[in-house]
Design a protein around this motif. Structure first.
Motif, PDB file in Angstrom:
ATOM      1  N   SER A  45       0.908  -1.194   0.038  1.00 19.30           N
ATOM      2  CA  SER A  45       0.018  -0.030   0.128  1.00 19.30           C
ATOM      3  C   SER A  45       0.751   1.393   0.033  1.00 19.30           C
ATOM      4  CB  SER A  45      -0.889   0.120   1.289  1.00 19.30           C
ATOM      5  OG  SER A  45      -0.199   0.185   2.490  1.00 19.30           O
ATOM      6  N   CYS A  46       0.302   2.455  -0.336  1.00 18.15           N
ATOM      7  CA  CYS A  46       1.241   3.467  -0.237  1.00 18.15           C
ATOM      8  C   CYS A  46       1.804   3.995   1.179  1.00 18.15           C
ATOM      9  CB  CYS A  46       0.212   4.674  -0.951  1.00 18.15           C
ATOM     10  SG  CYS A  46       1.178   6.305  -0.966  1.00 18.15           S
ATOM     11  N   ALA A  47       0.725   3.703   2.131  1.00 11.88           N
ATOM     12  CA  ALA A  47       1.383   3.861   3.450  1.00 11.88           C
ATOM     13  C   ALA A  47       2.429   2.960   3.850  1.00 11.88           C
ATOM     14  CB  ALA A  47       0.147   3.807   4.355  1.00 11.88           C
ATOM     15  N   SER A  48       2.509   1.830   3.351  1.00 12.63           N
ATOM     16  CA  SER A  48       3.473   0.584   3.635  1.00 12.63           C
ATOM     17  C   SER A  48       4.813   1.357   2.786  1.00 12.63           C
ATOM     18  CB  SER A  48       3.146  -0.592   3.182  1.00 12.63           C
ATOM     19  OG  SER A  48       2.131  -1.065   3.758  1.00 12.63           O
ATOM     20  N   ILE A  54      10.155   3.572   3.413  1.00 11.77           N
ATOM     21  CA  ILE A  54      11.209   4.720   3.336  1.00 11.77           C
ATOM     22  C   ILE A  54      11.573   5.350   4.616  1.00 11.77           C
ATOM     23  CG2 ILE A  54      11.965   6.876   2.065  1.00 11.77           C
ATOM     24  CD1 ILE A  54       9.934   5.754  -0.188  1.00 11.77           C
ATOM     25  N   HIS A  55      10.845   5.784   5.254  1.00 14.40           N
ATOM     26  CA  HIS A  55      10.734   6.642   6.747  1.00 14.40           C
ATOM     27  C   HIS A  55      11.699   5.753   7.672  1.00 14.40           C
ATOM     28  CE1 HIS A  55      10.064   9.527   9.628  1.00 14.40           C
ATOM     29  NE2 HIS A  55       9.724   8.317  10.307  1.00 14.40           N
ATOM     30  N   ASN A  56      11.353   4.513   7.629  1.00 14.22           N
ATOM     31  CA  ASN A  56      11.791   3.719   8.807  1.00 14.22           C
ATOM     32  C   ASN A  56      13.142   3.294   8.479  1.00 14.22           C
ATOM     33  OD1 ASN A  56       9.724   3.706  10.396  1.00 14.22           O
ATOM     34  ND2 ASN A  56       8.940   1.769   9.338  1.00 14.22           N
ATOM     35  N   GLN A  57      13.903   3.077   7.082  1.00  9.67           N
ATOM     36  CA  GLN A  57      14.868   2.796   6.717  1.00  9.67           C
ATOM     37  C   GLN A  57      15.825   3.807   6.096  1.00  9.67           C
ATOM     38  OE1 GLN A  57      14.960  -1.080   4.125  1.00  9.67           O
ATOM     39  NE2 GLN A  57      13.204  -1.499   5.519  1.00  9.67           N
ATOM     40  N   GLY A  58      15.320   4.941   6.086  1.00 15.60           N
ATOM     41  CA  GLY A  58      15.993   6.090   5.300  1.00 15.60           C
ATOM     42  C   GLY A  58      16.161   6.122   3.898  1.00 15.60           C
ATOM     43  N   ASP A  61      -2.432   0.521  -3.941  1.00 15.22           N
ATOM     44  CA  ASP A  61      -3.881   1.122  -3.959  1.00 15.22           C
ATOM     45  C   ASP A  61      -3.672   2.708  -4.129  1.00 15.22           C
ATOM     46  OD1 ASP A  61      -1.845   2.224  -1.810  1.00 15.22           O
ATOM     47  OD2 ASP A  61      -3.369   2.302  -0.211  1.00 15.22           O
ATOM     48  N   ASP A  62      -2.500   2.995  -4.686  1.00 15.39           N
ATOM     49  CA  ASP A  62      -2.491   4.213  -5.237  1.00 15.39           C
ATOM     50  C   ASP A  62      -1.595   4.371  -6.868  1.00 15.39           C
ATOM     51  OD1 ASP A  62      -2.357   7.183  -5.612  1.00 15.39           O
ATOM     52  OD2 ASP A  62      -1.524   7.437  -3.727  1.00 15.39           O
TER      53      ASP A  62
END
Length: 107
Positions: free
Chosen positions: A29-32, A37-41, A81-82
């Motif tokens: 999903s777009c949120a995933s 990206i946010h969690n791993q940089g 989903d996007d």
């Protein structure tokens, strides 16, 4: 001194490589996608274009994950989903065309 150098070389060889994670955004999903990206940089997303060609690029949390001559700029990739999931990837600073300030976007 030789023993210390040898020990350091063995330690470096034995340590795990710091590899960047690779994902297929069409299975997420777009949120995933954005959370990865946010969690791993920084991550690499690989997917097929509508023409069937493989596409891939590196996407980042912010400009700190880019080279010194690059900055993070908004772009879109398809997700489950996007079709236009907003993410950041590194662009050359020459693309700013004389702007006084480098944008500091954050995912």
């Amino acid at each position: 001194m030789k023993k210390i150098a040898l020990a350091l070389m063995l330690l470096l060889v034995a340590s795990p490589a710091l590899a960047i994670s690779r994902y297929n955004p069409l299975t997420m999903s777009c949120a995933s996608v954005r959370a990865a990206i946010h969690n791993q940089g920084a991550v690499i997303f690989r997917y097929q274009s509508p023409r069937g060609l493989p596409l891939y690029d590196r996407y980042v949390r912010n400009s700190h994950y880019c080279d010194a001559t690059d900055y993070a700029e908004w772009t879109h990739i398809p997700s489950k989903d996007d079709p236009r999931c907003p993410v950041l990837n590194c662009q050359n600073i020459d693309n700013l065309d004389g702007m006084l300030f480098i944008p500091q976007y954050q995912l």
